[in-house]
Write a protein that holds these residues in place. Sequence first.
Motif, PDB file in Angstrom:
ATOM      1  N   PRO A 256      34.290  24.437  37.902  1.00 34.75           N
ATOM      2  CA  PRO A 256      33.895  25.855  37.331  1.00 34.75           C
ATOM      3  C   PRO A 256      32.988  27.000  38.087  1.00 34.75           C
ATOM      4  N   ALA A 257      33.584  28.318  37.866  1.00 37.76           N
ATOM      5  CA  ALA A 257      33.419  29.485  38.614  1.00 37.76           C
ATOM      6  C   ALA A 257      31.880  30.074  38.237  1.00 37.76           C
ATOM      7  N   THR A 258      30.925  29.886  39.294  1.00 41.19           N
ATOM      8  CA  THR A 258      29.496  29.916  38.975  1.00 41.19           C
ATOM      9  C   THR A 258      29.773  30.990  38.067  1.00 41.19           C
ATOM     10  N   ARG A 259      30.626  32.306  38.116  1.00 42.91           N
ATOM     11  CA  ARG A 259      30.731  33.514  37.418  1.00 42.91           C
ATOM     12  C   ARG A 259      31.903  34.397  37.140  1.00 42.91           C
ATOM     13  N   GLY A 260      32.104  34.025  35.660  1.00 38.90           N
ATOM     14  CA  GLY A 260      33.632  34.535  35.172  1.00 38.90           C
ATOM     15  C   GLY A 260      33.945  35.796  35.566  1.00 38.90           C
ATOM     16  N   LYS A 261      34.920  36.031  36.210  1.00 37.71           N
ATOM     17  CA  LYS A 261      35.423  37.239  37.026  1.00 37.71           C
ATOM     18  C   LYS A 261      36.571  37.817  35.771  1.00 37.71           C
ATOM     19  N   CYS A 262      36.865  38.675  36.082  1.00 35.74           N
ATOM     20  CA  CYS A 262      38.639  39.692  35.822  1.00 35.74           C
ATOM     21  C   CYS A 262      39.223  39.641  36.377  1.00 35.74           C
ATOM     22  N   ILE A 263      39.619  39.027  37.066  1.00 34.66           N
ATOM     23  CA  ILE A 263      41.145  39.229  37.718  1.00 34.66           C
ATOM     24  C   ILE A 263      42.693  39.128  37.917  1.00 34.66           C
ATOM     25  N   ALA A 264      43.222  40.411  38.871  1.00 36.44           N
ATOM     26  CA  ALA A 264      44.138  41.069  38.268  1.00 36.44           C
ATOM     27  C   ALA A 264      45.295  39.599  39.587  1.00 36.44           C
ATOM     28  N   VAL A 265      46.172  40.005  38.712  1.00 35.90           N
ATOM     29  CA  VAL A 265      47.783  38.956  39.881  1.00 35.90           C
ATOM     30  C   VAL A 265      48.343  39.775  39.800  1.00 35.90           C
ATOM     31  N   LEU A 266      48.555  40.457  40.676  1.00 36.61           N
ATOM     32  CA  LEU A 266      50.594  41.255  41.182  1.00 36.61           C
ATOM     33  C   LEU A 266      51.744  40.259  41.373  1.00 36.61           C
ATOM     34  N   GLY A 267      52.254  40.081  40.595  1.00 35.49           N
ATOM     35  CA  GLY A 267      53.256  39.022  41.158  1.00 35.49           C
ATOM     36  C   GLY A 267      53.483  37.750  40.495  1.00 35.49           C
ATOM     37  N   GLY A 268      54.768  37.698  39.887  1.00 41.44           N
ATOM     38  CA  GLY A 268      54.763  36.246  38.574  1.00 41.44           C
ATOM     39  C   GLY A 268      55.713  35.343  39.921  1.00 41.44           C
ATOM     40  N   GLY A 269      55.199  35.653  41.871  1.00 43.50           N
ATOM     41  CA  GLY A 269      56.451  34.063  41.599  1.00 43.50           C
ATOM     42  C   GLY A 269      55.569  33.031  42.184  1.00 43.50           C
ATOM     43  N   PRO A 270      56.019  32.412  43.066  1.00 46.84           N
ATOM     44  CA  PRO A 270      55.298  30.704  43.557  1.00 46.84           C
ATOM     45  C   PRO A 270      53.441  30.638  43.689  1.00 46.84           C
ATOM     46  N   ALA A 271      52.973  32.085  44.293  1.00 50.08           N
ATOM     47  CA  ALA A 271      52.283  32.059  45.223  1.00 50.08           C
ATOM     48  C   ALA A 271      51.547  32.822  43.722  1.00 50.08           C
ATOM     49  N   GLY A 272      51.234  33.605  43.147  1.00 48.29           N
ATOM     50  CA  GLY A 272      50.508  34.331  42.154  1.00 48.29           C
ATOM     51  C   GLY A 272      50.332  33.082  40.611  1.00 48.29           C
ATOM     52  N   LEU A 273      51.521  32.907  40.519  1.00 46.02           N
ATOM     53  CA  LEU A 273      51.410  31.902  39.189  1.00 46.02           C
ATOM     54  C   LEU A 273      50.289  31.073  39.201  1.00 46.02           C
ATOM     55  N   ALA A 274      50.580  30.154  41.345  1.00 41.69           N
ATOM     56  CA  ALA A 274      49.735  28.862  41.295  1.00 41.69           C
ATOM     57  C   ALA A 274      47.783  29.641  40.888  1.00 41.69           C
ATOM     58  N   CYS A 275      48.085  30.297  40.933  1.00 39.40           N
ATOM     59  CA  CYS A 275      46.821  31.533  41.793  1.00 39.40           C
ATOM     60  C   CYS A 275      46.403  31.502  40.017  1.00 39.40           C
ATOM     61  N   ALA A 276      47.276  32.529  39.704  1.00 38.12           N
ATOM     62  CA  ALA A 276      46.672  32.709  38.190  1.00 38.12           C
ATOM     63  C   ALA A 276      46.281  31.480  37.710  1.00 38.12           C
ATOM     64  N   VAL A 277      47.012  30.581  37.112  1.00 39.63           N
ATOM     65  CA  VAL A 277      47.200  29.174  36.523  1.00 39.63           C
ATOM     66  C   VAL A 277      45.831  28.640  37.130  1.00 39.63           C
ATOM     67  N   THR A 278      45.102  28.572  38.150  1.00 39.09           N
ATOM     68  CA  THR A 278      44.114  28.200  39.357  1.00 39.09           C
ATOM     69  C   THR A 278      42.596  28.748  38.866  1.00 39.09           C
ATOM     70  N   ALA A 279      42.796  29.989  38.793  1.00 35.29           N
ATOM     71  CA  ALA A 279      41.682  31.131  38.349  1.00 35.29           C
ATOM     72  C   ALA A 279      41.439  31.343  36.676  1.00 35.29           C
ATOM     73  N   ALA A 280      42.549  30.964  36.069  1.00 33.29           N
ATOM     74  CA  ALA A 280      41.884  31.060  35.418  1.00 33.29           C
ATOM     75  C   ALA A 280      41.742  28.929  34.342  1.00 33.29           C
ATOM     76  N   GLU A 281      41.557  28.404  35.270  1.00 32.38           N
ATOM     77  CA  GLU A 281      41.155  26.881  34.968  1.00 32.38           C
ATOM     78  C   GLU A 281      39.793  27.245  35.426  1.00 32.38           C
ATOM     79  N   ARG A 282      39.710  27.859  35.901  1.00 33.68           N
ATOM     80  CA  ARG A 282      38.018  28.116  36.723  1.00 33.68           C
ATOM     81  C   ARG A 282      37.288  28.619  35.533  1.00 33.68           C
ATOM     82  N   GLY A 283      37.502  28.892  34.767  1.00 31.10           N
ATOM     83  CA  GLY A 283      37.174  30.894  33.592  1.00 31.10           C
ATOM     84  C   GLY A 283      37.195  31.320  33.743  1.00 31.10           C
ATOM     85  N   HIS A 284      37.543  31.861  34.760  1.00 28.46           N
ATOM     86  CA  HIS A 284      37.953  33.599  35.271  1.00 28.46           C
ATOM     87  C   HIS A 284      38.870  34.120  33.911  1.00 28.46           C
TER      88      HIS A 284
END
Length: 563
Positions: A256-284
């Motif tokens: 879990p992230a020490t501080r929840g942040k608000c993150i924008a991910v531009l691009g919904g290909g494999p890299a963006g999807l993996a980043c968005a999901v993992t960031a959300a799993e950490r609580g962002h």
Amino acid sequence: MAPSAVRSRINPLTPRALGEDEILQTIEDFGTAAALAREAGYDGVEVMGSEGYFLNQFTAARTNQRTDSWGGSAENRRRLPVEVVGRVRKRCGPDFIIAYRISVLDLVEGGNSWPDVAALAKDVEASGANILNTGIGWHESRVPTIAHMVPRGAFTWAIKRLKAEVAIPVVASNRINTPEQAEQLIAHGQADMVSLARPLLADPDFVAKAASGASSKINTCIGCNQACLDNAFTGRLTTCMVNPAACREVEFKIVPATRGKCIAVLGGGPAGLACAVTAAERGHKVALFEADIDIGGQFNLARRIPGKEDYAETIRYFRNRLDELGVEVHCGRPASLADLESGGFDEIVVATGVRPRHLDVPGADHPSVMTYVEAITDTARVGAEVAIVGAGGIGFDVATLLSHPHGPHDPSHPDIEGFSSEWGIDLSYTQPGALLPANHQWSSSRKIHLLQRKPRASFGASLSKTRGWANFLEVMFRGVTMTGDVTYRKIDDAGLHIEAGGKPQTLKVDTIVVCAGQESADDALSLARSLGKPVHAIGGVDKPQQLDAVRAIEDGMRLALSL
Ligand code: SF4
């Protein structure tokens, strides 16, 4: 060491034939190893007798040319595995599980005949095996057995046939990647159990999700081999393209992230999807912006290639995860400055991927020229004779699609007969190894020229180590001509003018598909930077050269773990 000094075509070394004393010692060693496993707490062992390994080499006349009591007749050839199973039983007692992995189809010249396989199955059962697991094809077989072009359940017909020969349970394997398919095999009496390996790298919770009725949440193995077998056969750590945490669970642990942040991910290909999901799993709190009408990026192209239909499963997996994790998804237009300003984002991730590189020759804007994206998404516009410029992975994918007579199929309705007929698998099993005489002339829907600047000898060199040969053969058997040492001169109404090996020629083609590399689609970077917030570039935006989905997904996950 081997039964006889016969070199395999995939091994640079010629083995030495075992002496009689060494064979007896080997039987003893199998027994000792199994006894040690029992002592260490294991409930059972599997004796590996398939895929062209040691015991399988003894059973096949192809590799067993001995004239003593371990070779010659089929009965002599199966003596070693039968004695090994017997010794393991003797050393480990009656209440220890022994599975024997039998090669149901050798798929090599000089492989076992059906009566030999059935007799071996009966003999190892009588010798003490409790379970028969099944292996398909030797490693040096020229028939793909686990790669993505193999239809789901392609070999279950042979497993069902074996099941009728023995009373012990028979296990199905090879290209079983969904619980529904596994369930169907058992329910229809084709197998008693199923074994999975790669699907558990792709999703270690496969069994738990299947058991709880949540199979739509499984991260499905798509048969790419790119991070598991390719890595294993090049001395790298085995992991998984769609699950970079496989075998690196500590390194990729979701903390879990020490501080929840608000993150924008531009691009919904494999890299963006993996980043968005993992960031959300950490609580962002994550918002994903995709310019296309749907998420998926390059996987939306891959899923249209015959044999790669399962890539749609990865998109389905990410779509479900985004939904479960409450990621805001905006599709259909690129993120605007207003989106980014009003979102209150702390950090911005740019994962907008790549765009096809244009061909730099006179006439490159001729109406016959298409990008690979256009050719893959609009095959109806492609003419009857085609030149593909560039023979990397995308060039081969485009050649596979455009030469295929039917295009992609529904993976839940696999065309096993069509696959078997093209690759020469004898569904009646009257031939040794279940191998029909080679058929190297497959039907094709177009006349295709695949061209590259590099020499002819390097065709296919950039493809996957463990399945590239099958991609290469597919294209070659469909009559695609491959020309190297090409210099592109110009394009006009007459076609594509080239020099090949120094000789000028004109290819009178209707369509020229450019697969000449990719460049970073980084337009969003300057927009993101204008906000004065931390900006991260991942995947193809960061490094478009030699981009593949293994790196893209890993990049996305690594970044999200550091946010
Ligand atoms: Fe399956 Fe590809 Fe992962 Fe290997 S790398 S386990 S083939 S998805």
